[in-house]
Design a protein around this motif. Structure first.
Motif, short mmCIF file in Angstrom:
data_model
loop_
_atom_site.label_atom_id
_atom_site.label_comp_id
_atom_site.label_asym_id
_atom_site.label_seq_id
_atom_site.Cartn_x
_atom_site.Cartn_y
_atom_site.Cartn_z
N ILE A 1 -16.39 2.21 -4.30
CA ILE A 1 -15.42 1.39 -3.54
C ILE A 1 -14.62 0.57 -4.55
N VAL A 2 -13.29 0.62 -4.41
CA VAL A 2 -12.43 -0.23 -5.24
C VAL A 2 -11.64 -1.13 -4.29
N VAL A 3 -11.64 -2.43 -4.60
CA VAL A 3 -10.79 -3.33 -3.82
C VAL A 3 -9.84 -4.03 -4.77
N GLU A 4 -8.56 -3.88 -4.48
CA GLU A 4 -7.51 -4.40 -5.37
C GLU A 4 -6.84 -5.62 -4.74
N ALA A 5 -6.73 -6.71 -5.51
CA ALA A 5 -5.96 -7.89 -5.07
C ALA A 5 -5.47 -8.60 -6.32
N ILE A 6 -4.48 -8.00 -6.97
CA ILE A 6 -3.95 -8.54 -8.22
C ILE A 6 -2.61 -9.20 -7.95
N SER A 7 -2.52 -10.47 -8.33
CA SER A 7 -1.28 -11.19 -8.15
C SER A 7 -0.52 -11.19 -9.48
N CYS B 1 4.21 -1.28 -3.48
CA CYS B 1 3.38 -1.38 -2.27
C CYS B 1 2.99 0.05 -1.82
N MET B 2 1.70 0.35 -1.81
CA MET B 2 1.25 1.72 -1.54
C MET B 2 1.61 2.17 -0.12
N ILE C 1 -9.14 0.44 -1.65
CA ILE C 1 -8.47 -0.46 -0.71
C ILE C 1 -7.57 -1.39 -1.51
N CYS C 2 -6.27 -1.39 -1.20
CA CYS C 2 -5.37 -2.25 -1.97
C CYS C 2 -4.63 -3.20 -1.05
N THR C 3 -4.40 -4.38 -1.58
CA THR C 3 -3.73 -5.43 -0.80
C THR C 3 -2.50 -5.95 -1.53
N ASN C 4 -2.27 -5.45 -2.75
CA ASN C 4 -1.14 -5.99 -3.51
C ASN C 4 -0.35 -4.87 -4.18
N GLU D 1 -1.66 -4.85 4.29
CA GLU D 1 -0.57 -5.79 3.99
C GLU D 1 -0.87 -7.17 4.57
N GLY D 2 -1.68 -7.21 5.62
CA GLY D 2 -1.91 -8.49 6.29
C GLY D 2 -1.02 -8.58 7.50
N ILE D 3 -1.60 -8.97 8.62
CA ILE D 3 -0.86 -9.00 9.88
C ILE D 3 -1.06 -10.39 10.48
#
Lengths: 385, 385
Positions: free
Chosen positions: B231-237, B305-306, B258-261, B350-352
């Motif tokens: 599992i990879v979770v990405e949140a790089i600012s 943005c993926m 899973i990416c968020t950024n 992306e966040g809702i």
């Protein structure tokens, strides 16, 4: 602001009574602050949302019907929520957002139709500076814009002021216009019906706030209210599509007609009148979103918004959009004020979120000076998880 | 709710410590509430802004430069303000708006990069119910979405979890994923540099919060961090355009990424991987707004943005947009979870804004039950002018 001050984390809460103490009801001052604000808009010293930095806000539109039980419906006047963020520069140099919900049924439990709050923020850090009741803030800044419009556009000898829609915004409009026009001696009012309670209470409001007015009357029809007027200010709230119909021929030479809400008027009849708006880009946005073409008679489907109609008129070859002036450009002397005594001037005002930042900043700074409000701690130290 | 209750006009203020008392940090519960929320999204029982009711929010974008002295500039990481309004149905049945400002320079005075507040409202009257510190609320609801994704999509025997970007959101992601995946025994971390302070403090965070993890390490390169991961979770600012580059070949069979950024990955290399998003319409909106075509090499200009890249892939004929699944549809059983042990799954989040309404409602109701918070009076009687 020094770094220590900037990093403070107290939020000032101002309830409605405290907003009044902080001067939110000062209509004349609010007109001055809106003049500064429109000047900054003309300078480009502000920022709103959207690709062109000129969005009115982001709205939650409720549907007319839904298969989901309990889903909120667009079934009363003004049923919506809207968030209106903005940055305003100059001496203000602050960001903020107004957030409100509206429901025509609120009256049944003694609440106003719209309940508005405003958050003011340090534009550098994003830190919230104030959280304030914004019903009066919003009404006063909205009312002040017709005050600013008449300062620059109405005939100085205007005597007859007509108020279409005697609600809260109508009252704020009245106070702001009266703060600018010293020769008004007659006020004509048109409510939803000749027997409208709010129209009657508006008569008392005029008597209480403007003893120089000799004649104040409720009119039976739109035509009766508009024909004698030197200045007409419109703020009628009604259900979508149920807006009133005006005739261009009712407007006398020299009139200044300022509208803030929705109505029908055949736009082929207003080609020769001068047109002024608060923020042209916003009306272009509306027209881009709403343009539904023509009905079976070849008439434009429209949304009742006069400023948006100006954009449709330009698309239909009836006017050059460059001839539609913005109030801020008039404030800055880039465009002229009234050009002749006979000029008929139509002013369409939609409301711009920078107005809330301006008047919110003014009230916040007054509150700080006077020691008004409740300090809310955000944190002792922010928790980083 | 009866009419009397609905017409009450106290607002509950919750500072950051009070939010913690009200349970904002309960990662496992937050994943459950996000599952409810995504289910309601799949049902259509919610509403956001914009013409398609799926807008992420309305942002103030600052310019790179300005001729106006003192104008706020886009000159640090994450310089922006954004208002995110939404209505969420079901048992929530509330509206709300999150409003925040961000500035990478905030650290210099001990403030978080972003400072967030959330307002919760009665959807019927618009009355504000609560005004709350939302830094933790936002971090936890954001982190919970990867938790929900792994619940439905990760291999149950996943052992190696990789965290790209060991910041606040990374910590929230970690807590949420650990609340779901009982077999994780190895955690790999990639910070901005191998010696990054936040990467080191993340090691302590892992040890403090997850004693079952036997091996926790800071990696020197992205490749080293990604290759072993289940599992990879990405949140790089990072600053616009300075985002990292990943290679599809680094991802092992069975991975859930899973990416968020923002980052770069040649999208021709990910055609065969399964694609999941939180809200497809939002990424379509982004692509509509941002589409800048191709560079001189024939590569897509993109925004890092993926989920938005998925839309460009469909426009370039590389995939059918119908094959991009939404998490809520998986929650509701309309779409399958993981289909095979070897499936490589890419999840773009992306966040809702409905997530804030959900977690804000939960914290508000907990606070009411526990008697936490400061009551703010709005008015005794609203003033009608």
């Amino acid at each position: 602001m020094d770094d220590k001050k900037r990093c403070e984390t107290d939020i000032l809460y101002l309830d409605e009574d405290q907003m009044i103490e902080a001067g939110v009801l000062d209509a004349g001052r609010c007109v001055d602050v809106m003049e500064e604000t429109m000047g900054l808009l003309s300078d480009g010293d502000c920022l709103m949302g959207g690709p062109n930095h000129d969005a009115h806000g982001l709205m939650l539109f409720f549907p007319k019907e839904s298969p989901i039980p309990g889903f909120p419906l667009n079934d009363s006047a003004d049923r919506r929520f809207i968030a209106m963020p903005a940055y305003l520069g100059g001496r203000f140099h602050k960001a903020g957002v107004k957030w409100y919900g509206s429901n025509g049924r609120n009256r049944s439990c003694g609440l106003p139709r719209s309940i508005l709050m405003f958050m003011l923020n340090d534009v550098e850090t994003g830190m919230p500076l104030a959280y304030m009741s914004a019903n009066l803030l919003s009404a006063m800044r909205t009312g002040a814009m017709p005050g600013l419009a008449v300062r620059h556009l109405a005939r100085p000898d205007s005597k007859v002021l007509t108020i279409l829609g005697p609600g809260v915004i109508g009252k704020a409009n009245f106070l702001a216009v009266m703060s600018q026009m010293k020769n008004i001696d007659t006020v004509l009012i048109k409510g939803s019906t000749p027997a409208s309670k709010s129209a009657k209470s508006f008569v008392d409001f005029v008597k209480a706030h403007a003893p120089q007015v000799k004649d104040v009357r409720v009119c039976a029809t739109m035509e009766e209210a508009i024909r004698p007027a030197d200045i007409v200010v419109e703020a009628i709230s009604c259900k979508e599509g149920e807006w009133p119909e005006y005739k261009a021929e009712w407007f006398k030479p020299g009139v200044t007609f300022i509208c803030t809400n929705a109505f029908n008027m055949d736009y082929r009849s207003i080609v020769d009148m001068r047109k002024v708006v608060d923020n042209l880009g916003m009306f272009v946005n509306y027209a881009d979103e709403d343009d539904e073409g023509y009905d079976e008679n070849g008439d434009r489907e429209h949304t009742g918004c006069m400023g948006e109609d100006f954009v449709y008129m330009s698309r239909d070859g009836l006017l050059d959009l460059d001839t539609v002036d913005q109030i801020g450009d008039i404030v800055r002397g880039k465009k002229p004020g009234r050009k002749s005594d006979d000029e008929k001037i139509l002013v369409s005002i939609e409301g711009i979120p920078i107005e809330d930042v301006a008047w919110g900043t003014e009230c916040y700074e007054n509150a700080l000076k006077k020691g008004i409000g409740t300090k809310l701690k955000l944190w002792d130290q922010p928790k980083a998880l």
